[in-house]
Write an enzyme that holds these catalytic residues in place. Structure first.
Site, PDB file in Angstrom:
ATOM      1  N   ASP A   1       0.843  -1.197   0.000  1.00 46.91           N
ATOM      2  CA  ASP A   1       0.000   0.000   0.000  1.00 46.91           C
ATOM      3  C   ASP A   1       0.881   1.252   0.000  1.00 46.91           C
ATOM      4  O   ASP A   1       0.389   2.372  -0.131  1.00 46.91           O
ATOM      5  CB  ASP A   1      -1.009  -0.004   1.159  1.00 46.91           C
ATOM      6  CG  ASP A   1      -0.355  -0.011   2.530  1.00 46.91           C
ATOM      7  OD1 ASP A   1       0.880  -0.094   2.616  1.00 46.91           O
ATOM      8  OD2 ASP A   1      -1.099   0.073   3.530  1.00 46.91           O
ATOM      9  N   LYS A  29      -1.084  -9.572   2.882  1.00 50.39           N
ATOM     10  CA  LYS A  29      -0.411  -9.043   4.073  1.00 50.39           C
ATOM     11  C   LYS A  29      -1.371  -8.091   4.765  1.00 50.39           C
ATOM     12  O   LYS A  29      -2.078  -7.333   4.096  1.00 50.39           O
ATOM     13  CB  LYS A  29       0.869  -8.296   3.696  1.00 50.39           C
ATOM     14  CG  LYS A  29       1.564  -7.646   4.886  1.00 50.39           C
ATOM     15  CD  LYS A  29       2.961  -7.160   4.556  1.00 50.39           C
ATOM     16  CE  LYS A  29       3.040  -5.739   4.100  1.00 50.39           C
ATOM     17  NZ  LYS A  29       2.465  -4.731   5.023  1.00 50.39           N
ATOM     18  N   GLU A  76      -1.714  -5.535   8.505  1.00 54.62           N
ATOM     19  CA  GLU A  76      -1.032  -4.968   9.669  1.00 54.62           C
ATOM     20  C   GLU A  76      -1.801  -5.287  10.947  1.00 54.62           C
ATOM     21  O   GLU A  76      -3.036  -5.270  10.954  1.00 54.62           O
ATOM     22  CB  GLU A  76      -0.914  -3.439   9.503  1.00 54.62           C
ATOM     23  CG  GLU A  76      -0.043  -3.028   8.322  1.00 54.62           C
ATOM     24  CD  GLU A  76       0.052  -1.520   8.137  1.00 54.62           C
ATOM     25  OE1 GLU A  76      -0.393  -0.764   9.023  1.00 54.62           O
ATOM     26  OE2 GLU A  76       0.596  -1.103   7.096  1.00 54.62           O
ATOM     27  N   GLU A  84       8.561  -3.860  10.962  1.00 54.03           N
ATOM     28  CA  GLU A  84       8.910  -2.556  10.383  1.00 54.03           C
ATOM     29  C   GLU A  84       9.357  -1.587  11.475  1.00 54.03           C
ATOM     30  O   GLU A  84       8.650  -1.381  12.478  1.00 54.03           O
ATOM     31  CB  GLU A  84       7.720  -1.970   9.608  1.00 54.03           C
ATOM     32  CG  GLU A  84       8.063  -0.596   9.013  1.00 54.03           C
ATOM     33  CD  GLU A  84       7.189  -0.133   7.868  1.00 54.03           C
ATOM     34  OE1 GLU A  84       6.237  -0.852   7.490  1.00 54.03           O
ATOM     35  OE2 GLU A  84       7.465   0.967   7.333  1.00 54.03           O
TER      36      GLU A  84
HETATM   37  O1  KIV Z   1       3.450  -1.145   1.688  1.00 58.33           O
HETATM   38  C1  KIV Z   1       4.628  -1.453   1.853  1.00 58.33           C
HETATM   39  O2  KIV Z   1       5.514  -1.137   1.044  1.00 58.33           O
HETATM   40  C2  KIV Z   1       4.973  -2.219   3.052  1.00 58.33           C
HETATM   41  C3  KIV Z   1       6.424  -2.488   3.301  1.00 58.33           C
HETATM   42  C4  KIV Z   1       7.025  -1.288   3.897  1.00 58.33           C
HETATM   43  C5  KIV Z   1       6.619  -3.685   4.120  1.00 58.33           C
HETATM   44  O3  KIV Z   1       4.115  -2.588   3.805  1.00 58.33           O
END
Ligand code: KIV
Length: 260
Positions: A44, A112, A114, A181
């Protein structure tokens, strides 16, 4: 080269360190894939690198799906991970499930999201349904408004214990890997040693099992603020501007196109 699967990614822990990056379109995904990048994250971060926003928050599900489809069409060997945008999994687990299903239908191998302990129910439901999940703890950019900026997390003993507990919780819930992160390197090393699943660090020191870099940072395409942990492996912004300006000059001077 063989196609990277979730199982192969997991099995690389302790054997091979993996340099992974983001990708948002077919052109750069093909180049990264052909160069051997094992995992491409349709991050994102596209909100900031591609769409000109200040944060990742405005990214829409439709934008993610269109980018995932483009990357998946181009990546022959890399594992393609769709980063679920803000709002696509915070408004109820049924909506989150249907958005994750849409990511896989668009060509992603995994999603993915968070969150630590707070998203474990969702991770369990997704993995049970056959949707592999790469978790993300530590600094979570979708919470930038709560942090008051993109700030390193896990700096005090209590905060570090919370990040470690989140990482253990997502592993227990079935995530196949976890992004760390912007956490202190010592904490990332402790988590990497404590978990059986791979850790993928970004701004989290050298000990993680794999690393992410945002493609625009890695290639030197991003002329704005670049985090201090980034290494630029090229300076494409200068090269791209040189090419555009030479083209404009040659058209103005009449030297391009050549007479046939
Ligand atoms: O969106 C993204 O690029 C990420 C990375 C920083 C892991 O979530």
């Amino acid at each position: 080269m063989k196609k990277w699967t979730v199982a192969a990614f997991k099995a690389a822990k302790g054997i091979q360190k993996l340099g992974c990056c983001t990708a948002y379109d077919a052109c750069f995904a093909r180049l990264a894939d052909e160069a051997g990048v094992p995992c491409l994250l349709v991050g994102d971060s596209m909100g900031m690198t591609m769409l000109g926003y200040e944060t990742t928050l405005p990214v829409k599900m439709e934008e993610t799906l269109s980018a995932v489809a483009a990357v998946a069409r181009a990546a022959k060997n890399a594992l393609v991970v769709a980063d679920m945008p803000f709002g696509s999994y915070q408004c109820g687990d049924d909506l989150a499930m249907s958005n994750a299903v849409a990511c896989l239908k668009a060509g992603a191998d995994a999603v993915k999201l968070e969150g630590g302990a707070s998203v474990c129910g969702l991770i369990r439901r997704m993995t049970t349904a056959g949707i592999p999940v790469l978790a993300h703890v530590g600094m979570m950019p979708q919470r930038v408004n709560s942090y008051g900026g993109f700030k390193m997390q896990g700096k005090t003993r209590e905060a570090a214990a919370r990040v470690l507990a989140d990482a253990r919780a997502v592993e227990e819930a079935g995530a196949f890997a976890v992004t760390l992160e912007c956490v202190p390197a010592e904490l990332a090393a402790e988590i990497t040693a404590a978990l059986k699943i791979p850790t993928v660090g970004i701004g989290a020191g050298p000990v993680c099992d794999a690393q992410w870099l945002v493609m625009h940072d890695l290639l030197g395409l991003n002329e704005g603020h670049v985090p201090s942990f980034v290494k630029k492996y090229a300076n494409l912004a200068d090269e791209v501007k040189r090419a555009f300006s030479e083209y404009v000059s040659e058209v103005a001077s009449g030297s391009f196109p050549a007479a046939t």
